[in-house]
Scaffold this motif. Structure first.
Motif, PDB file in Angstrom:
ATOM      1  N   VAL A 258      -1.247  -4.140   4.864  1.00  0.00           N
ATOM      2  CA  VAL A 258      -0.226  -4.883   4.398  1.00  0.00           C
ATOM      3  C   VAL A 258       0.086  -6.207   4.773  1.00  0.00           C
ATOM      4  O   VAL A 258      -0.258  -7.386   4.115  1.00  0.00           O
ATOM      5  CB  VAL A 258       1.106  -4.086   3.791  1.00  0.00           C
ATOM      6  N   LEU A 259       0.241  -6.181   6.152  1.00  0.00           N
ATOM      7  CA  LEU A 259       0.736  -7.501   6.981  1.00  0.00           C
ATOM      8  C   LEU A 259      -0.721  -8.260   7.154  1.00  0.00           C
ATOM      9  O   LEU A 259      -0.472  -9.557   7.213  1.00  0.00           O
ATOM     10  CB  LEU A 259       1.077  -7.030   8.320  1.00  0.00           C
TER      11      LEU A 259
ATOM     12  N   PHE B  83      -2.797  -7.608  -1.370  1.00  0.00           N
ATOM     13  CA  PHE B  83      -1.078  -7.083  -1.257  1.00  0.00           C
ATOM     14  C   PHE B  83      -0.721  -6.162  -2.246  1.00  0.00           C
ATOM     15  O   PHE B  83       0.092  -5.123  -2.180  1.00  0.00           O
ATOM     16  CB  PHE B  83      -0.297  -8.315  -0.999  1.00  0.00           C
ATOM     17  N   ASN B  84      -0.696  -6.624  -3.575  1.00  0.00           N
ATOM     18  CA  ASN B  84      -0.040  -5.890  -4.595  1.00  0.00           C
ATOM     19  C   ASN B  84      -0.826  -4.549  -4.809  1.00  0.00           C
ATOM     20  O   ASN B  84      -0.159  -3.657  -4.916  1.00  0.00           O
ATOM     21  CB  ASN B  84      -0.327  -6.798  -6.217  1.00  0.00           C
ATOM     22  N   THR B  85      -2.043  -4.610  -5.009  1.00  0.00           N
ATOM     23  CA  THR B  85      -2.823  -3.163  -4.898  1.00  0.00           C
ATOM     24  C   THR B  85      -2.161  -2.230  -3.699  1.00  0.00           C
ATOM     25  O   THR B  85      -2.030  -1.044  -3.905  1.00  0.00           O
ATOM     26  CB  THR B  85      -4.434  -3.448  -4.640  1.00  0.00           C
ATOM     27  N   ILE B  86      -2.277  -2.682  -2.429  1.00  0.00           N
ATOM     28  CA  ILE B  86      -2.277  -1.873  -1.274  1.00  0.00           C
ATOM     29  C   ILE B  86      -0.711  -1.533  -1.190  1.00  0.00           C
ATOM     30  O   ILE B  86      -0.183  -0.226  -1.146  1.00  0.00           O
ATOM     31  CB  ILE B  86      -2.332  -2.577   0.292  1.00  0.00           C
ATOM     32  N   PHE B  87       0.394  -2.471  -1.525  1.00  0.00           N
ATOM     33  CA  PHE B  87       1.638  -1.877  -1.792  1.00  0.00           C
ATOM     34  C   PHE B  87       2.194  -0.821  -2.676  1.00  0.00           C
ATOM     35  O   PHE B  87       2.828  -0.235  -2.510  1.00  0.00           O
ATOM     36  CB  PHE B  87       2.470  -3.286  -1.792  1.00  0.00           C
ATOM     37  N   ASP B  88       1.415  -1.226  -3.879  1.00  0.00           N
ATOM     38  CA  ASP B  88       1.683  -0.386  -4.907  1.00  0.00           C
ATOM     39  C   ASP B  88       1.221   0.957  -4.755  1.00  0.00           C
ATOM     40  O   ASP B  88       1.869   2.071  -4.943  1.00  0.00           O
ATOM     41  CB  ASP B  88       0.886  -1.017  -6.250  1.00  0.00           C
ATOM     42  N   GLU B  89      -0.128   1.056  -3.952  1.00  0.00           N
ATOM     43  CA  GLU B  89      -0.525   2.508  -3.622  1.00  0.00           C
ATOM     44  C   GLU B  89       0.322   3.113  -2.592  1.00  0.00           C
ATOM     45  O   GLU B  89       0.710   4.549  -2.629  1.00  0.00           O
ATOM     46  CB  GLU B  89      -1.807   2.474  -2.826  1.00  0.00           C
ATOM     47  N   ILE B  90       1.008   2.505  -1.637  1.00  0.00           N
ATOM     48  CA  ILE B  90       1.951   2.836  -0.546  1.00  0.00           C
ATOM     49  C   ILE B  90       3.197   3.559  -1.427  1.00  0.00           C
ATOM     50  O   ILE B  90       3.491   4.512  -1.215  1.00  0.00           O
ATOM     51  CB  ILE B  90       2.318   1.817   0.409  1.00  0.00           C
ATOM     52  N   LEU B  91       3.615   2.455  -2.328  1.00  0.00           N
ATOM     53  CA  LEU B  91       4.804   2.922  -2.936  1.00  0.00           C
ATOM     54  C   LEU B  91       4.689   4.267  -3.647  1.00  0.00           C
ATOM     55  O   LEU B  91       5.463   5.215  -3.747  1.00  0.00           O
ATOM     56  CB  LEU B  91       5.202   2.010  -3.757  1.00  0.00           C
ATOM     57  N   LYS B  92       3.462   4.393  -4.480  1.00  0.00           N
ATOM     58  CA  LYS B  92       3.306   5.315  -5.359  1.00  0.00           C
ATOM     59  C   LYS B  92       3.082   6.642  -4.448  1.00  0.00           C
ATOM     60  O   LYS B  92       3.709   7.830  -4.678  1.00  0.00           O
ATOM     61  CB  LYS B  92       1.948   5.259  -6.143  1.00  0.00           C
ATOM     62  N   THR B  93       2.476   6.696  -3.263  1.00  0.00           N
ATOM     63  CA  THR B  93       2.142   7.758  -2.447  1.00  0.00           C
ATOM     64  C   THR B  93       3.279   8.068  -1.463  1.00  0.00           C
ATOM     65  O   THR B  93       3.741   9.308  -1.570  1.00  0.00           O
ATOM     66  CB  THR B  93       0.947   7.573  -1.369  1.00  0.00           C
TER      67      THR B  93
ATOM     68  N   PRO C 141      10.194 -10.403   6.023  1.00  0.00           N
ATOM     69  CA  PRO C 141       9.874 -11.682   6.432  1.00  0.00           C
ATOM     70  C   PRO C 141       8.427 -12.360   6.289  1.00  0.00           C
ATOM     71  O   PRO C 141       8.548 -13.428   6.308  1.00  0.00           O
ATOM     72  CB  PRO C 141      10.469 -11.544   7.913  1.00  0.00           C
ATOM     73  N   ALA C 142       7.588 -11.460   6.591  1.00  0.00           N
ATOM     74  CA  ALA C 142       6.227 -11.977   6.597  1.00  0.00           C
ATOM     75  C   ALA C 142       5.820 -12.392   5.011  1.00  0.00           C
ATOM     76  O   ALA C 142       5.165 -13.170   4.930  1.00  0.00           O
ATOM     77  CB  ALA C 142       5.110 -10.806   6.910  1.00  0.00           C
ATOM     78  N   TYR C 143       6.235 -11.409   4.187  1.00  0.00           N
ATOM     79  CA  TYR C 143       5.920 -11.668   2.789  1.00  0.00           C
ATOM     80  C   TYR C 143       6.671 -13.069   2.292  1.00  0.00           C
ATOM     81  O   TYR C 143       6.007 -13.768   1.422  1.00  0.00           O
ATOM     82  CB  TYR C 143       6.418 -10.611   1.873  1.00  0.00           C
ATOM     83  N   ARG C 144       8.129 -13.046   2.584  1.00  0.00           N
ATOM     84  CA  ARG C 144       8.780 -14.279   2.219  1.00  0.00           C
ATOM     85  C   ARG C 144       8.006 -15.621   2.854  1.00  0.00           C
ATOM     86  O   ARG C 144       7.933 -16.505   2.405  1.00  0.00           O
ATOM     87  CB  ARG C 144      10.219 -13.999   2.924  1.00  0.00           C
TER      88      ARG C 144
END
Length: 617
Positions: A506-507, A533-543, A568-571
């Motif tokens: 993600v980072l 980022f969206n794909t990986i974050f969504d997968e982490i969130l779902k899992t 902070p990294a995303y912002r």
């Protein structure tokens, strides 16, 4: 021919007539008898004139006492009783020293009569002692004062007549007089047989009142655990009742009745306590007969061991008469201690043999084996002092193979920290169990294909173990702060590894590096970064929202640590490169989340997706 006491008690010289001298009294007469016995000259003719009146006095008094009801022969007239006991005492001195008296026919005939009267007195005493012991609530003289000058004061320690052993002060005083007289007369064995037998009978009555019955080995082996548990409770109750009530009261009674013969009192009480204890010890001895008990039965056996410990600490003396009592109690305690160790060791077997399928626990939650083991240890360590005694006794033989293993284990465990004191045998056993549990959890973690979930499982179980140890002052004391620090460090390592396994990709997506080509921001790369980022974050969130972290503090620590690096990294990435997208429509296509959205969604991780899930211990 009947004679009054004043005539019977006369001591006259050979040439004197049988008349009562002026001022004659019983005390003076008994004193003269004492002086005569001390100054006796073989062949002196005063012998018959001295002994016959004494013998006739005792004979006549016996006849009067025999007419009275059993258990009420003495105590109605204290002065009269005292004079009788004094007269019998003189007669006992004479009968027990026959060899020192004249051997002429007249003397022999007199001594035969005295011996016969003496024997009748002993029978009277034995029958009255038996009646008094069999009828503890007998009443007598309402004006009886145990503190009067005529009393020996031995009854002062006796209890109320409404409490065991139920004897009045008057009854105890009379029994004391009888016991003293019988022992002085050489009838100690007969006195002790009567006393000991009837006191055992009295204990049987008390046991019945407490609803306790002896159970044989065969019955115990056939019982279900539910029935046996009830019998254990009954046994513990009667044992505690004995050690706190019956035995101390019986000790006081023995000391009062045999106040003039302390060694006899000690021996009688010791024999009585030993006889009763051996009978009661049949129950725990039968429990350890070849029968295997499951781990949850440990606590009843610890209760039994503690009860036996109280019995072993009972003060019954330190002479040879107490050896059998101590030996029998120690053997029973050792057998129960062996059973305790055997049962406790089964927790090790249950961990080693736990192969409940190849399916991992859903969501990486705390494994049932971890919960069971740690709650079991926490409850067991409420008996810490008792378990320490059990394991210490089993390992006390220096140089034994087991002792050498214990010493080596203690050295291995503490060599990394000089501040750790040597561990006790039970502490080492406890540490071995937790090490086995750790190894089992490590093995089960390999069932998870997802490395991050494997780490969550290890964190969950490790945190649960640590919290249970901290909640138990007894376990924490044995494990020590060094072990706690080591375990905390291990959990931090799991945590860091989880972050790296899960959030490094993600980072990487929102890293500033690699976005520029030839000094300019590459829009295709930028779009790909946001998309990834969206794909990986969504997968982490779902899992990981379906994963479970039941410990609130650990769950909060994980979320805070994730937010502290991701948001902070995303912002920063969003603020730096958002303007490079062509228009608002294109930005909306690639920028799916605002930093506030990311923070809110991270708070949904590790909830197990089950709002109705109740908190677990």
């Amino acid at each position: 021919m009947e004679k009054d006491d004043s005539f019977i008690l006369e001591i006259v010289d050979e040439n004197e007539k049988a008349s009562k001298p002026a001022g004659f009294n019983l005390d003076q007469t008994l004193e003269e008898v004492d002086q005569f016995i001390q100054k006796l000259v073989p062949g002196e003719n005063k012998f018959v004139k001295c002994i016959d009146p004494l013998q006739e006095l005792v004979d006549s008094r016996i006849a009067l006492y025999e007419q009275k009801e059993p258990a009420a022969k003495f105590g109605l007239n204290i002065d009269e009783d005292n004079s009788f006991f004094e007269a019998v005492r003189r007669l006992s001195l004479i009968v027990n020293n026959l060899d020192e008296f004249p051997s002429d026919l007249a003397a022999i005939s007199c001594l035969n009569r005295a011996s016969s009267t003496h024997f009748r007195a002993m029978l009277l005493f034995e029958c009255e002692l038996r009646a008094l012991l069999d009828n503890p609530k007998r009443t007598g003289d309402p004006n009886f004062d145990p503190k009067s000058p005529n009393m020996d004061g031995s009854q002062g320690s006796s209890k109320s007549e409404d409490e065991f052993p139920y004897f009045s002060s008057q009854s105890i005083h009379v029994m004391n007089q009888i016991a003293t007289a019988m022992i002085l007369a050489g009838y100690e064995a007969e006195c002790c047989i009567v006393y000991g037998g009837l006191r055992l009978k009295a204990f049987d009555v008390e046991f019945s009142k407490q609803c306790y019955e002896n159970i044989n080995v065969e019955d115990i082996q056939k019982m279900s655990w539910e029935s046996l548990e009830g019998e254990i409770n009954n046994w513990i109750h009667i044992m505690k009742f004995c050690t706190t009530n019956l035995f101390p009261a019986e000790r006081n009674l023995c000391d009062s009745v045999f106040s003039d013969n302390r060694l006899t009192a000690q021996r009688l009480f010791c024999d009585l306590a030993t006889s009763l204890s051996i009978r009661l010890l049949n129950f725990p001895n039968a429990l350890v007969w070849p029968r295997r008990y499951s781990t949850e039965k440990l606590f009843k056996f610890l209760d039994i061991y503690e009860t036996l410990h109280d019995l072993a600490n009972l003060d019954i003396g330190n002479d040879s008469s107490a050896e059998e009592f101590m030996s029998e109690t120690s053997m029973a305690q050792s057998r129960i201690g062996g059973a305790v160790m055997s049962i406790f060791s089964q927790i090790e077997s249950s961990i080693k043999n736990d192969n409940a399928g190849r399916t991992p626990v859903a969501g990486g939650a705390v494994h049932p084996l971890t919960r069971y083991t740690m709650n079991y240890l926490k409850y067991a360590c409420e008996y810490k002092d008792t378990l320490e005694q059990v394991f210490q006794k089993q390992d006390k033989v220096q140089g034994s193979p087991r002792q050498k293993v214990v010493e080596q284990d203690s050295k291995d465990v503490t060599e990394d920290d000089d501040r750790c004191p040597p561990l006790s045998p039970f502490a080492l056993k406890l540490m071995m169990v937790i090490d086995l549990l750790d190894a089992n959890i490590e093995m089960k973690s390999k069932l998870y294909r997802n490395p991050a979930l494997r780490l969550v499982f290890l964190m969950n179980n490790g945190r649960y173990i640590l919290q249970k140890i901290k909640e138990s002052a007894e376990i924490y004391e044995m494990m020590g702060p060094y072990w706690s620090r080591k375990r905390t460090s291990e959990l931090r390592r799991y945590h860091k590894t989880y972050q790296r396994e899960t959030w490094s990709n993600v980072l990487q997506c929102i890293s500033h590096e690699g976005v520029q080509v030839n000094g300019k921001v590459s829009k295709p790369i930028l779009k790909e970064r946001f998309k990834n980022f969206n794909t990986i974050f969504d997968e982490i969130l779902k899992t990981q929202s379906s994963w479970i972290v039941s410990d609130g503090k650990l769950r909060s620590e994980l979320r805070v640590s994730i937010s502290s690096v991701v948001i902070p990294a995303y912002r920063s990435f969003l603020g730096r490169f958002k303007s490079y997208l062509d228009n608002n429509k294109q930005a909306g296509k690639y920028i799916k989340y605002q930093p506030e959205d990311i923070e809110e969604l991270i708070e949904q991780l590790f909830e197990g997706n089950t709002a109705s899930m109740a908190p677990r211990r």
